[in-house]
Design an enzyme around this catalytic site. Sequence first.
Site, PDB file in Angstrom:
ATOM      1  N   GLU A 158       0.766  -1.244   0.000  1.00 20.27           N
ATOM      2  CA  GLU A 158       0.000   0.000   0.000  1.00 20.27           C
ATOM      3  C   GLU A 158       0.807   1.310   0.000  1.00 20.27           C
ATOM      4  O   GLU A 158       0.599   2.172   0.870  1.00 20.27           O
ATOM      5  CB  GLU A 158      -0.964   0.008   1.192  1.00 20.27           C
ATOM      6  CG  GLU A 158      -1.972  -1.118   1.134  1.00 20.27           C
ATOM      7  CD  GLU A 158      -3.058  -1.004   2.198  1.00 20.27           C
ATOM      8  OE1 GLU A 158      -2.950  -0.181   3.105  1.00 20.27           O
ATOM      9  OE2 GLU A 158      -4.025  -1.769   2.100  1.00 20.27           O
ATOM     10  N   GLU A 359      -6.261  -8.481   0.291  1.00 17.82           N
ATOM     11  CA  GLU A 359      -6.865  -8.143   1.590  1.00 17.82           C
ATOM     12  C   GLU A 359      -8.313  -7.767   1.354  1.00 17.82           C
ATOM     13  O   GLU A 359      -8.633  -7.072   0.384  1.00 17.82           O
ATOM     14  CB  GLU A 359      -6.190  -6.942   2.275  1.00 17.82           C
ATOM     15  CG  GLU A 359      -4.871  -7.239   2.906  1.00 17.82           C
ATOM     16  CD  GLU A 359      -4.262  -6.040   3.648  1.00 17.82           C
ATOM     17  OE1 GLU A 359      -5.013  -5.231   4.234  1.00 17.82           O
ATOM     18  OE2 GLU A 359      -3.026  -5.930   3.609  1.00 17.82           O
TER      19      GLU A 359
HETATM   20  C1  BG6 Z   1      -4.595  -2.478   5.348  1.00 20.34           C
HETATM   21  C2  BG6 Z   1      -3.221  -2.854   5.837  1.00 20.34           C
HETATM   22  O1  BG6 Z   1      -4.573  -1.268   4.711  1.00 20.34           O
HETATM   23  O2  BG6 Z   1      -5.549  -2.258   6.331  1.00 20.34           O
HETATM   24  C3  BG6 Z   1      -3.258  -3.784   7.044  1.00 20.34           C
HETATM   25  O3  BG6 Z   1      -2.467  -3.448   4.806  1.00 20.34           O
HETATM   26  C4  BG6 Z   1      -4.266  -3.273   8.053  1.00 20.34           C
HETATM   27  O4  BG6 Z   1      -1.956  -3.866   7.567  1.00 20.34           O
HETATM   28  C5  BG6 Z   1      -5.628  -3.196   7.369  1.00 20.34           C
HETATM   29  O5  BG6 Z   1      -4.332  -4.073   9.201  1.00 20.34           O
HETATM   30  C6  BG6 Z   1      -6.768  -2.758   8.270  1.00 20.34           C
HETATM   31  O6  BG6 Z   1      -6.474  -1.538   8.908  1.00 20.34           O
HETATM   32  P1  BG6 Z   1      -6.509  -1.431  10.479  1.00 20.34           P
HETATM   33  O7  BG6 Z   1      -6.123  -0.061  10.807  1.00 20.34           O
HETATM   34  O8  BG6 Z   1      -7.900  -1.751  10.883  1.00 20.34           O
HETATM   35  O9  BG6 Z   1      -5.528  -2.437  10.997  1.00 20.34           O
END
Ligand code: BG6
Length: 456
Positions: A158, A359
Amino acid sequence: MKPKQFLWGASLSAHQTEGAVNEDGKIPSVQDTRIRNNPNIADFSVAVDHYHRYKTDIKMLKDANITALRISIAWTRIINRDGSINQLGLTHYDHVIDELINAGITPIVTTYHFDLPDYLQQSGGWKNRDTVTAYYAYVKVLFEHFGDRVKQWLTINEPNIMLLADQKIVGFHDDAVDRYQSFYNLMIAEKFAIKACHQLVSNAEIGPVPNISYVYPRSSKPEDIRAAMEFNSIRNWAYLDFSIKGRINPIFKAHLHSLGIEMFIQPEDRELVANNVPDFIGLNYYTSATVCFPDENEARSAGVSDQQSEDVYEPKHYKGITNPYLRKNQFNWTIDPLGLQTTLEITNDRYETPILITENGLGAYDELTDSYEIHDQYRIDYLEQHLTAIDSASENGVQVVGYLPWSAIDLISVHEGIKKRYGFIYVDRSDSQLKDLKRYPKDSYYWFKRIIGERS
Ligand code: BG6
């Protein structure tokens, strides 16, 4: 990328799961030295102890029929402060990768997930071109050492969010000129990773891993349409255009120009940029974004109550707002499965490159019952709706090659500690108490196992 079979898997990152921050020669990363605004959320020193419990975790994932796991390697375990190689770090990941392969799980490895070595940040971080040189040296070690077993790679997690997010979290810079310089260097670093991967790993496939979310305008007012067009270019297309098409996105470039910043591909980088193209796109998606043209009399935060939109603001250009048509999760993030279909189809329309969903998931408060069960129907609903969106996009011609939800096991959220859980597997700890860190399958674990069984 054309895997023989659709990849059904899950994702995690090193610093959010491993812990063991002082073990086996690991040096501090910006995640270890980060000063938290909220001292009540868990840090990464133990995380969920995946460093010591990876065998248990992999066994549980194998039992869930998972065929691919996205992990990241911690740069700070591989390269010592003096630039030499830390053999203990290599050995640890040898064990993890071998364990995965023996379990029939394909390892998909991100080279760097927000955890820049702190000493590099101290000497300028990504603003400094020396960091690109250091990254290139590091990834060559990875490809040479693990390339016999790891064939699918992801470059940098990202960079587009690193550009926009809270700089203290990802170790970037507050000043706009420095930030865009860092962004350029990250894009160049990725090109070096693609080059090295293709040179050093036989039959390798490597892709970028940005967070892509289509940006809606608040209304059909022409100024709102232009605000969305501009923010789409900055948030989504700037990185992917550079990565896939080898160009600085023209709307992004014009936006920078209006801020007094000029970005162009340096002559010495042109060949590198043109000749090193990814094999697929890794795509992270949680929700869509919505912006309007900012009214000068309107306060920055007016109308914003969802976390995803709070930071989205550039006076005279765009301002994030909460989309009134979307539901929200418990952590104030909107939920938009149709937005995933739109995002996939537009990404395909622009790049015609296979997409691996790296993700997608729901952060939620989960409760461990007295009988050690976790009834996370809300997560099953979220994932089911997003799978339907993927199916529809695939029917409309998008080549989606795998689905790796976030996250395989509970981990420490970047912003909100462990109380915000994403995993298929519950880890028994809280932000303030480590407890026994035991693992328990959630209802979503059994649901995902069934889906994989039915659809493989
Ligand atoms: C993504 C990241 O953007 O968001 C992860 O790659 C992250 O590392 C995920 O955990 C969710 O965000 P957060 O702040 O809820 O952990």
